[in-house]
Scaffold this active site. Structure first.
Site, PDB file in Angstrom:
ATOM      1  N   ARG A 162       0.717  -1.309  -0.075  1.00  0.00           N
ATOM      2  CA  ARG A 162      -0.074  -0.021  -0.063  1.00  0.00           C
ATOM      3  C   ARG A 162       0.762   1.430  -0.037  1.00  0.00           C
ATOM      4  O   ARG A 162       0.571   2.280   0.788  1.00  0.00           O
ATOM      5  CB  ARG A 162      -1.102  -0.007   1.144  1.00  0.00           C
ATOM      6  CG  ARG A 162      -1.931  -1.022   1.225  1.00  0.00           C
ATOM      7  CD  ARG A 162      -3.005  -0.748  -0.183  1.00  0.00           C
ATOM      8  NE  ARG A 162      -4.191  -1.849   0.173  1.00  0.00           N
ATOM      9  CZ  ARG A 162      -4.172  -3.148  -0.055  1.00  0.00           C
ATOM     10  NH1 ARG A 162      -3.099  -3.577  -0.724  1.00  0.00           N
ATOM     11  NH2 ARG A 162      -5.299  -3.933   0.220  1.00  0.00           N
ATOM     12  N   SER A 237     -10.591  -0.597   3.113  1.00  0.00           N
ATOM     13  CA  SER A 237      -9.740  -0.880   4.344  1.00  0.00           C
ATOM     14  C   SER A 237      -9.421   0.505   4.989  1.00  0.00           C
ATOM     15  O   SER A 237      -8.963   1.324   4.355  1.00  0.00           O
ATOM     16  CB  SER A 237      -8.603  -1.734   4.377  1.00  0.00           C
ATOM     17  OG  SER A 237      -8.959  -2.922   3.755  1.00  0.00           O
ATOM     18  N   GLU A 333      -4.805   3.802   6.317  1.00  0.00           N
ATOM     19  CA  GLU A 333      -4.503   3.456   4.956  1.00  0.00           C
ATOM     20  C   GLU A 333      -5.234   4.792   3.942  1.00  0.00           C
ATOM     21  O   GLU A 333      -4.922   5.076   3.094  1.00  0.00           O
ATOM     22  CB  GLU A 333      -5.040   2.303   4.427  1.00  0.00           C
ATOM     23  CG  GLU A 333      -4.537   1.772   3.121  1.00  0.00           C
ATOM     24  CD  GLU A 333      -5.768   0.903   2.371  1.00  0.00           C
ATOM     25  OE1 GLU A 333      -6.123   1.628   1.274  1.00  0.00           O
ATOM     26  OE2 GLU A 333      -5.677  -0.352   2.388  1.00  0.00           O
TER      27      GLU A 333
HETATM   28  N1  EPU Z   1     -10.555 -10.808   9.854  1.00  0.00           N
HETATM   29  C1  EPU Z   1     -11.158 -10.936  11.114  1.00  0.00           C
HETATM   30  N2  EPU Z   1     -12.113 -10.165  11.295  1.00  0.00           N
HETATM   31  C2  EPU Z   1     -12.430  -9.111  10.576  1.00  0.00           C
HETATM   32  C3  EPU Z   1     -11.819  -9.061   9.257  1.00  0.00           C
HETATM   33  C4  EPU Z   1     -10.743  -9.837   9.087  1.00  0.00           C
HETATM   34  O1  EPU Z   1     -10.822 -11.786  11.950  1.00  0.00           O
HETATM   35  O2  EPU Z   1     -13.620  -8.474  10.637  1.00  0.00           O
HETATM   36  C5  EPU Z   1      -9.252 -11.832   9.678  1.00  0.00           C
HETATM   37  C6  EPU Z   1      -9.901 -12.832   8.528  1.00  0.00           C
HETATM   38  O3  EPU Z   1     -10.673 -14.044   9.281  1.00  0.00           O
HETATM   39  C7  EPU Z   1      -8.675 -13.326   8.133  1.00  0.00           C
HETATM   40  C8  EPU Z   1      -7.627 -12.074   8.027  1.00  0.00           C
HETATM   41  O4  EPU Z   1      -8.219 -11.164   9.207  1.00  0.00           O
HETATM   42  O5  EPU Z   1      -7.907 -14.182   8.715  1.00  0.00           O
HETATM   43  C9  EPU Z   1      -7.576 -11.395   6.738  1.00  0.00           C
HETATM   44  O6  EPU Z   1      -8.950 -10.807   6.399  1.00  0.00           O
HETATM   45  P1  EPU Z   1      -9.146 -10.582   4.929  1.00  0.00           P
HETATM   46  O7  EPU Z   1      -8.746 -11.541   3.868  1.00  0.00           O
HETATM   47  O8  EPU Z   1     -10.605  -9.927   4.566  1.00  0.00           O
HETATM   48  O9  EPU Z   1      -8.144  -9.425   4.495  1.00  0.00           O
HETATM   49  P2  EPU Z   1      -7.677  -8.174   5.099  1.00  0.00           P
HETATM   50  O10 EPU Z   1      -6.202  -8.234   5.484  1.00  0.00           O
HETATM   51  O11 EPU Z   1      -8.776  -7.863   6.242  1.00  0.00           O
HETATM   52  C10 EPU Z   1      -6.756  -7.153   3.043  1.00  0.00           C
HETATM   53  C11 EPU Z   1      -6.712  -5.674   2.205  1.00  0.00           C
HETATM   54  C12 EPU Z   1      -8.113  -5.530   1.517  1.00  0.00           C
HETATM   55  C13 EPU Z   1      -8.063  -6.833   0.479  1.00  0.00           C
HETATM   56  C14 EPU Z   1      -8.093  -8.121   1.112  1.00  0.00           C
HETATM   57  C15 EPU Z   1      -7.992  -9.228   0.245  1.00  0.00           C
HETATM   58  C16 EPU Z   1      -5.453  -4.280   3.607  1.00  0.00           C
HETATM   59  C17 EPU Z   1      -5.181  -3.142   4.304  1.00  0.00           C
HETATM   60  N3  EPU Z   1      -6.466  -4.650   3.146  1.00  0.00           N
HETATM   61  O12 EPU Z   1      -7.673  -6.914   3.893  1.00  0.00           O
HETATM   62  O13 EPU Z   1      -8.042  -4.463   0.782  1.00  0.00           O
HETATM   63  O14 EPU Z   1      -9.289  -6.487  -0.169  1.00  0.00           O
HETATM   64  O15 EPU Z   1      -6.748  -8.306   2.096  1.00  0.00           O
HETATM   65  O16 EPU Z   1      -6.812  -9.283  -0.420  1.00  0.00           O
HETATM   66  O17 EPU Z   1      -4.364  -4.792   3.072  1.00  0.00           O
HETATM   67  C18 EPU Z   1      -8.591  -1.958   0.565  1.00  0.00           C
HETATM   68  O18 EPU Z   1      -7.318  -1.954   0.629  1.00  0.00           O
HETATM   69  O19 EPU Z   1      -9.221  -1.097   0.729  1.00  0.00           O
HETATM   70  C19 EPU Z   1      -8.726  -3.439   0.868  1.00  0.00           C
HETATM   71  C20 EPU Z   1     -10.187  -3.768   0.961  1.00  0.00           C
END
Ligand code: EPU
Length: 337
Positions: A162, A237, A333
């Site tokens: 990012r 995010s 972010e």
């Molecule tokens: N998780 C939770 N609770 C929540 C959300 C997530 O426990 O409310 C846990 C999930 O169970 C999982 C982990 O966190 O074990 C990761 O969750 P997820 O795969 O949904 O991805 P993220 O790390 O929360 C990142 C990006 C997203 C992108 C997704 C998928 C960042 C800041 N965010 O989210 O990007 O869509 O991975 O690749 O890196 C964005 O940048 O606006 C965005 C949506």
């Protein structure tokens, strides 16, 4: 060139925050862009793309330059690859759909990300195991002080998680006007190992997926987890996933044995901020007309009529709580203005 006065920015930011801009100029050519910059050398300015990565906390007492440069053009190709040049004001997802329609592969995992093509390199947008940098060749950016167009190669952009030169040394100095992507025409390399994609494809009963299937799976996952900004204001995010030392992570595991992590280096791991925020009890919490999304704790939402400053206050409370509970600092972010 049209220059508008005292307009509401509500339609121009995906959080749907209703603040006023003193002056607003939609720009659809490089010559108009140079002219307006020349005429407003000393004035306070904000360059606006799709408005999907910002939280407006107050009226903007200056000039908003809205980048509306349009066009998608194939500039080179062979049997295997195509180079596509896209103007900064094109909507990101519409461009991804254009690629899928032509069967050009590479961007399918980045389906449905809000925002425009020109702002995508600034934070190296990423999702489901793919980042913009993976298909990026170069971009053109106008130097605001010299009014000259510069080419930034992949290396010049210094892409990270990012992050890019445009968020660091180059911040406020350039306006990205177009981007060139290299996309595959056949033998597409699919990225489907990301857990949620594999299970979504299984649900769709697809065993040999195409790039179009991967896009459909990503769209379906995103629609389940992330609120549609047209219906509920949000900026995706709100925080970045923090990177912590392995030893800190191991200490945390003693009390929080289910905390997920992703490898970063020999000494560091990345932990999902969404998980931390959920553990802190914020997931789905509503404070009047704003709150934390019920399906993804990393997303702050405006249910309608919220003030940017209220959402910022909530973000600060979340940061402080996470710091206290886990001794982890989480950084926004989104750009706060
Ligand atoms: N998780 C939770 N609770 C929540 C959300 C997530 O426990 O409310 C846990 C999930 O169970 C999982 C982990 O966190 O074990 C990761 O969750 P997820 O795969 O949904 O991805 P993220 O790390 O929360 C990142 C990006 C997203 C992108 C997704 C998928 C960042 C800041 N965010 O989210 O990007 O869509 O991975 O690749 O890196 C964005 O940048 O606006 C965005 C949506």
């Amino acid at each position: 060139m049209k220059v508008l006065k005292n307009i509401s920015l509500k339609p121009y930011n995906s959080f749907g925050i209703d603040v006023l801009a003193n002056t607003f100029a939609p720009i659809s050519s490089i010559s108009d862009l140079k002219q307006i910059l020349l005429e407003n050398r000393e004035n306070k300015k904000l360059i606006l793309g799709g408005g999907s990565n910002m939280l407006l906390t107050q009226d903007f007492d200056g000039l908003i330059i809205k980048i509306d440069l349009k066009g998608i053009q194939v500039i080179d190709e062979n049997n295997d690859w195509v180079y596509v040049e896209v103007q900064a004001g094109e909507n990101w997802h519409e461009f991804v759909l254009w690629c899928l329609n032509k069967n050009y592969g590479g961007l399918e995992n980045l389906s449905l990300i809000p925002g425009n093509v020109g702002t995508a390199p600034i934070q190296n947008i990423g999702a489901y195991g793919v980042e913009l940098k993976d298909n990026f060749i170069s971009c053109e950016a106008l130097d605001i002080s010299t009014l000259k167009l510069n080419t930034f190669t992949l290396k010049d952009c210094q892409f990270g998680y990012r992050s890019s030169i445009f968020k660091n040394e180059g911040k406020g100095k350039y306006i990205i006007t177009s981007v060139i992507f290299k996309l595959s025409k056949n033998d597409h390399k699919l990225h489907i190992d990301y857990g949620a994609i594999t299970s979504e494809l299984e649900k769709m009963q697809i065993t040999t997926p195409t790039i179009q299937d991967v896009s459909k799976a990503v769209i379906s996952i995103r629609q389940q987890k992330l609120p549609d900004p047209k219906l509920i204001g949000n900026s995706g995010s709100f925080f970045k996933n923090p990177i912590i030392t392995k030893s800190h992570y191991e200490t945390l595991l003693k009390n929080f044995s289910t905390m997920p992590s992703y490898p970063v280096s020999d000494t560091e791991v990345k932990v999902p901020a969404g998980w931390l925020i959920e553990q802190a009890g914020f997931k789905g919490k509503r404070f009047g007309n704003y709150g934390v999304h019920k399906n993804q704790a990393l997303v702050l939402v405006n249910y309608g009529g919220a003030k940017g400053s209220d959402i910022l206050e909530l973000a600060t409370l979340i940061q402080k709580t996470i710091k206290k509970l886990f001794n982890v600092s989480i950084e926004p972010e989104v750009n706060i203005l």
